[in-house]
Design an enzyme around this catalytic site. Structure first.
Site, mmCIF file in Angstrom:
data_model
loop_
_atom_site.group_PDB
_atom_site.id
_atom_site.type_symbol
_atom_site.label_atom_id
_atom_site.label_comp_id
_atom_site.label_asym_id
_atom_site.label_seq_id
_atom_site.Cartn_x
_atom_site.Cartn_y
_atom_site.Cartn_z
ATOM 1 N N CYS A 1 43.129 -3.752 -12.235
ATOM 2 C CA CYS A 1 43.280 -2.661 -11.674
ATOM 3 C C CYS A 1 44.606 -2.655 -11.218
ATOM 4 O O CYS A 1 45.759 -3.178 -11.567
ATOM 5 C CB CYS A 1 42.481 -1.756 -11.046
ATOM 6 S SG CYS A 1 42.622 -0.035 -10.901
ATOM 7 N N HIS B 1 37.135 -2.254 -14.469
ATOM 8 C CA HIS B 1 36.520 -2.915 -13.349
ATOM 9 C C HIS B 1 35.082 -3.739 -13.851
ATOM 10 O O HIS B 1 34.064 -3.273 -13.286
ATOM 11 C CB HIS B 1 36.212 -1.793 -12.186
ATOM 12 C CG HIS B 1 37.398 -1.329 -11.503
ATOM 13 N ND1 HIS B 1 38.199 -1.859 -10.612
ATOM 14 C CD2 HIS B 1 38.291 -0.226 -11.797
ATOM 15 C CE1 HIS B 1 39.111 -1.257 -10.315
ATOM 16 N NE2 HIS B 1 39.119 -0.320 -10.990
ATOM 17 N N GLU C 1 33.935 -5.807 -12.372
ATOM 18 C CA GLU C 1 33.135 -6.145 -11.159
ATOM 19 C C GLU C 1 32.065 -5.246 -10.673
ATOM 20 O O GLU C 1 31.357 -5.692 -9.925
ATOM 21 C CB GLU C 1 34.201 -6.520 -9.831
ATOM 22 C CG GLU C 1 34.899 -5.272 -9.514
ATOM 23 C CD GLU C 1 36.016 -4.935 -10.164
ATOM 24 O OE1 GLU C 1 36.171 -5.342 -11.180
ATOM 25 O OE2 GLU C 1 36.909 -4.258 -9.516
#
Lengths: 735, 233
Positions: B87, B204, B206
């Site tokens: 990002c 994302h 994560e």
């Protein structure tokens, strides 16, 4: 006490006092406290401290009646935010606050700074913000400027929350023409702190340094609190200069710097500079600690030249905090703030005089005794008249012009029930990596506490049309629905924050709405062990004499011991029984069906039976925590069939429904009800019977259609298409 | 393996990233302040997490790319070091010249926070070797400026040289316009450097490493990283 400021000319002072919003005998009180004519700065201080926004002068009498205590309440109303014990040595810190007036005048900045302000209220107490929520009310979508307001407010909330990295996880939206001139933007922040390290605002320690940190002070927002305490008229847009401008990047730095400093033992007291900026923060910190305070404004970091004492004391520039440090800790604190590239300045010290003394360029600009500024602040027991009760609408007296299927299709697409995806797609709901139930997934947002199994369940609720029809039942319902939404994910509801949005309190019927809502909220809080720990009041939400719907928005917080226990609302795969818990009488008065299908807004709203509410909710939560429930959704706006449709649209799985072909049964808005999807219906029904809880099976999950009991069927895909299309279509040419 | 996470003013997904790396390595990686001019010794991987460095003012990632630590990261990459940018981290890598192209405002001109699906175009990178060839996985995006742009010649070269690692697709794997919410050229979600050791992506993963939060679709990316350095010793 030799240092006195230069007073204004008496006539000029009186005239300015009126312009600054001092009403009736309030200016005479100023004279009596001072024993002389005020200076310009002093007049500014009195007028903002005694504004409705800061003094709660019309509402305090009523707010004192609300239940605020429970064994788990660490801090109730009166601090920057409420604090509750959530177990394992953790505390949840939360509050909801309005930014209505600024959001009408300048939607993006108004909403953005609303988010910024409520974040500061929470992290100033030592809590790291873990979730933002909001409660929004807009006017009719086709009203003048309304698309621009909707677009600006949504962008503002997202622009601020996304940048600071706090997930926006929940909220609610209503549309009604009564908000055309007064949209409501209520923002809520929830944070997590260690229960034994909460920071408070009360100053102590004569000689301790008063420290200013954060962004520089400019001329923005001067007299914002006063603006927020007045009605609008045709010239209100000229008030744009009083709206503050937000900088979420500075706020993010401020959060990190404060968290870092709070991990040391340098801070005695801390408060954010919100409404009325440096004035309210210094007056409140010194006042709460029974101290005096002396400020030298030459040391205030300024971003504009030539600012006067009056302007600095009244500025509402954002992203600023005031702290009292322990002696000798200035260097530690300064290093942390400079590392985060923020201003740090010692601007004064505490005294034992009980006075606030403001110095600027060698002159005393204000010298006021603090105790009477608070103790002699206006307190009004405004006249009020109870809201007349409306007759109960008999469902049988209303014809059903369209049948179940057509009504359902229309309802899921109407502005109050359509998908909010267009809004939440603009909010980062995942940052932090702990969001277990994001918008649309469950009745309450669920966010886990980092490094714990424990999670918070959070929601915002209010049904303004019920509040208009019957403020007391509406107040009860708002609290009950928040409690129900937390229960429906498996959470144990713990406490609420209330954001009271009303019209002009000087009108007895408006004050009657306020009084009724407080009584209803109080009754529900007591019955549900769900105390009020923080709140905010926004009055004078009127434009050209016409007020908003009474809107006591409730923000609820509950806890789940293990995030794995949380359930969502999405219809599970085929073969689950759908069981309706709670009693259904078919209450159509004030229902969305009545408004959208029959074209009527009348009747008494559905009553809330608080004993049944608690019994039903405790039963549902017990079944969820026992691991026997695959999905749960409370029955709210739109009634039972809309509830089932929302479950189906969330997963794409349909259901076959059974029961009577009756508008009241499927669209009535009886309270205290839930739909549970379970594998073992007989076990659930037996447990319900044993607990004295009404329950009946209303269908089975499966297929791609909702098969209605009258033989009609509608595909979930068709429902979803209608449900999802409304807001994007509305906003297509909006921005 | 030893990873370090860069922290710029305005970074806000560093904790998410630390938790994801901890899940596969067992240790929380250290944070590295933007003002440092050297990286800790012995790092296998430098991660630039998401956020709004310097408020996204001026241009996303532009100011962070000028930080002292980024000179050290450039040297680290030049010596063959592994770098992951997610990002805002991807934006910074582009602004720093460590990856080609540009990230423009989303085609809708709105911030987009939503699910997306990505196809893994190649599994012979240190970041994707635990995905099955052609795998499609779900993630979430949260950005206002993720519209990947390269001119026609550069896009063709990236495709030809296999630097397109992740592409927005439908859940079924089709690279359609509807699946490409931010308007990226060729549906590009993530690209790598020519040596495949620097990866930037907008979504994302994560946030998809925990079954109790949002599923584990993103876990193979972190397992790939962990496996790459386990085998490398």
């Amino acid at each position: 006490m030799t240092d006195l400021p230069i007073p204004l000319a008496p006539e000029r002072a009186k005239q300015l006092g009126a312009e600054f919003g001092l009403k009736g005998d309030e200016y005479d009180r100023v004279l009596a406290i001072l024993g002389r004519t005020p200076s310009l700065t002093e007049l500014g201080i009195f007028s903002v401290m005694w504004s409705e926004h800061c003094s709660y002068k019309s509402s305090r009498f009523w707010l004192k009646q609300l239940p605020t205590k429970a064994p788990w309440v660490i801090q109730g109303p009166g601090e920057n935010a409420g604090v509750i014990d959530i177990g394992e040595g953790l505390a949840a810190v939360f509050k909801m606050e309005s930014h209505n007036h600024p959001s009408f005048i300048e939607p993006y900045q108004g909403a953005a700074t609303g988010v910024g302000g409520i974040l500061r209220d929470v992290f100033t107490m030592g809590a790291r913000p873990i979730a933002n929520l909001n409660a929004l009310r807009f006017g009719a979508p086709d009203a003048p400027r309304m698309k621009q307001i909707i677009d600006g407010v949504v962008r503002g909330i997202g622009g601020y929350g996304n940048c600071v990295g706090v997930p926006t996880v929940g909220g609610e939206v209503n549309f009604h023409p009564r908000y055309n001139g007064n949209p409501l933007v209520n923002a809520m922040t929830v944070g997590i702190a260690r229960a034994d390290s909460i920071f408070y605002a009360a100053a102590s320690g004569v000689g301790n340094p008063v420290v200013y940190v954060g962004s520089k002070t400019g001329r923005d927002g001067i007299h914002g609190a006063t603006m927020a305490s007045a009605e609008f008229d045709a010239n209100s847009e000229e008030k744009r200069p009083t709206v503050q401008v937000g900088d979420p990047f500075s706020e993010k730095l401020l959060i990190e710097a404060c968290m870092e400093l709070m991990a040391t033992d340098a801070i005695v007291a801390i408060q954010d500079m919100g409404a009325a900026g440096l004035t309210s923060s210094s007056v409140e910190m010194a006042g709460k600690g029974d101290m005096g305070i002396e400020l030298v404004l030459d040391n205030v970091p300024q971003r504009e030249t030539g600012m006067s004492a009056y302007e600095m004391m009244l500025s509402e520039s954002q992203e600023r905090m005031l702290m009292i440090l322990k002696p000798g800790r200035e260097a530690v604190a300064e290093a942390i703030f400079h590392k985060w590239e923020l201003d740090f300045a010692v601007i004064g010290h505490l005294t034992d005089t009980g006075r606030i003394v403001i110095r600027h360029k060698g002159q005393v600009e204000a010298n006021i005794e603090l105790a009477p500024l608070e103790s002699q602040a206006p307190l009004y027991q405004r006249p009020w008249v109870p809201t007349p009760k409306l007759p109960v609408l008999e469902a049988a007296s209303v014809a059903d012009p369209v049948g179940l299927k057509a009504a359902l299709l229309k309802l899921v697409a109407c502005p109050d029930l359509c998908s909010r995806r267009w809004i939440w797609d603009q909010y980062d709901s995942m940052v932090g990596g702990q969001t277990a139930k994001r918008p649309g997934a469950a009745d309450a947002a669920v966010v886990r506490v980092e490094d714990h199994k424990r999670a918070l369940a959070m929601t915002t609720d209010c049904t303004p049309r019920y509040c208009l029809a019957d403020p007391e039942e509406g107040g009860k319902q708002a609290v009950a629905e928040a409690w129900r939404n937390i229960t429906a994910v498996g959470g144990l509801p713990l406490a609420i924050t209330d954001n009271m949005n009303f019209g002009n309190p000087e009108k007895p019927e408006i004050m009657g709405q306020f009084a009724g809502a407080v009584m209803g909220i109080g009754a529900a809080c007591t019955a549900l062990d769900f105390p009020v720990v923080s709140g905010n009041v926004s009055l004078y939400n009127e434009t050209e004499g016409r007020g908003i719907l009474p809107t006591p928005a409730i923000g609820g917080v509950g806890v789940l011991e293990d995030v794995a226990q949380a359930v969502g609302l999405a219809m599970p795969e085929a073969g689950h029984a759908l069981v309706l818990v709670g009693e259904t009488r078919g209450w159509l008065g004030q229902s969305i069906w009545l408004r959208e299908i029959a074209g009527r807004e009348d009747g008494a709203p559905p009553p809330v039976d608080l004993l049944a509410e608690r019994r039903n909710g405790d039963f549902v939560r017990g079944r969820i925590l026992a691991g026997t429930v695959a999905a749960c959704h409370d029955c709210a706006d739109g009634g039972l069939l809309v509830t089932v449709a929302e479950m189906a649209m969330a997963s794409g799985v349909g259901a076959k429904l059974e029961g009577q072909d009756d508008k009241g049964f499927w669209f009535g808005e009886d309270q205290g009800r839930y739909v549970l999807a379970v594998r073992d219906a007989p076990a659930l029904l037996a447990a319900a019977a044993a607990a004295g809880v009404p329950a009946r099976q209303i269908g089975v999950s499966g297929g791609g259609d909702l098969a209605l009991p009258n033989g009609e069927a509608i595909s979930v895909a068709e429902l979803s298409a209608a449900h999802e299309a409304t807001l994007p279509n509305l906003m297509r040419d909006g921005a | 393996m030893k990873a370090g996470i860069l922290l710029f003013p305005g970074t806000n997904r560093e904790r998410d990233m630390a938790l994801a790396l901890q899940r596969v390595t067992g240790v929380k990686p250290p944070m590295i302040w933007h003002g440092e001019s050297t990286l800790p010794a012995g790092l296998d991987l430098v991660v630039l997490p998401g956020g709004f460095s310097y408020g996204d003012y001026l241009r996303c990632g532009a100011m962070a790319a000028q930080s002292p630590i980024m000179r050290a990261v450039a040297e680290f990459a030049a010596k063959g070091g592994h770098v992951l940018g997610v990002c805002n981290g991807f934006q910074i890598l582009i602004e720093a010249g460590l990856l080609p192209g540009a990230l423009l405002k989303n085609a809708s001109l709105r911030f987009l926070s939503m699910d997306c699906h990505m196809k893994v175009e190649r599994t012979d990178t240190p970041f994707t070797n635990r995905f099955k060839p052609g795998a499609v996985f779900r993630s979430t995006m949260a950005h206002g400026d993720g519209n990947y742009f390269a001119d026609a010649a550069m896009a063709a070269r990236l495709e030809a040289e296999g630097q397109v690692v992740l592409r927005y697709v439908t859940p079924e794997g089709a690279a359609t316009e509807a699946a490409n919410r931010n308007g990226s050229v060729n549906n590009i979600a993530g690209i790598c450097s020519a040596n495949r050791r620097v990866l930037g992506l907008m979504p994302h993963p994560e946030n998809q490493v925990d079954p109790l939060i949002d599923g584990t679709d993103g876990l193979p990316l972190f397992e790939s990283i962990s496996a790459s350095f386990a085998t490398a010793g």
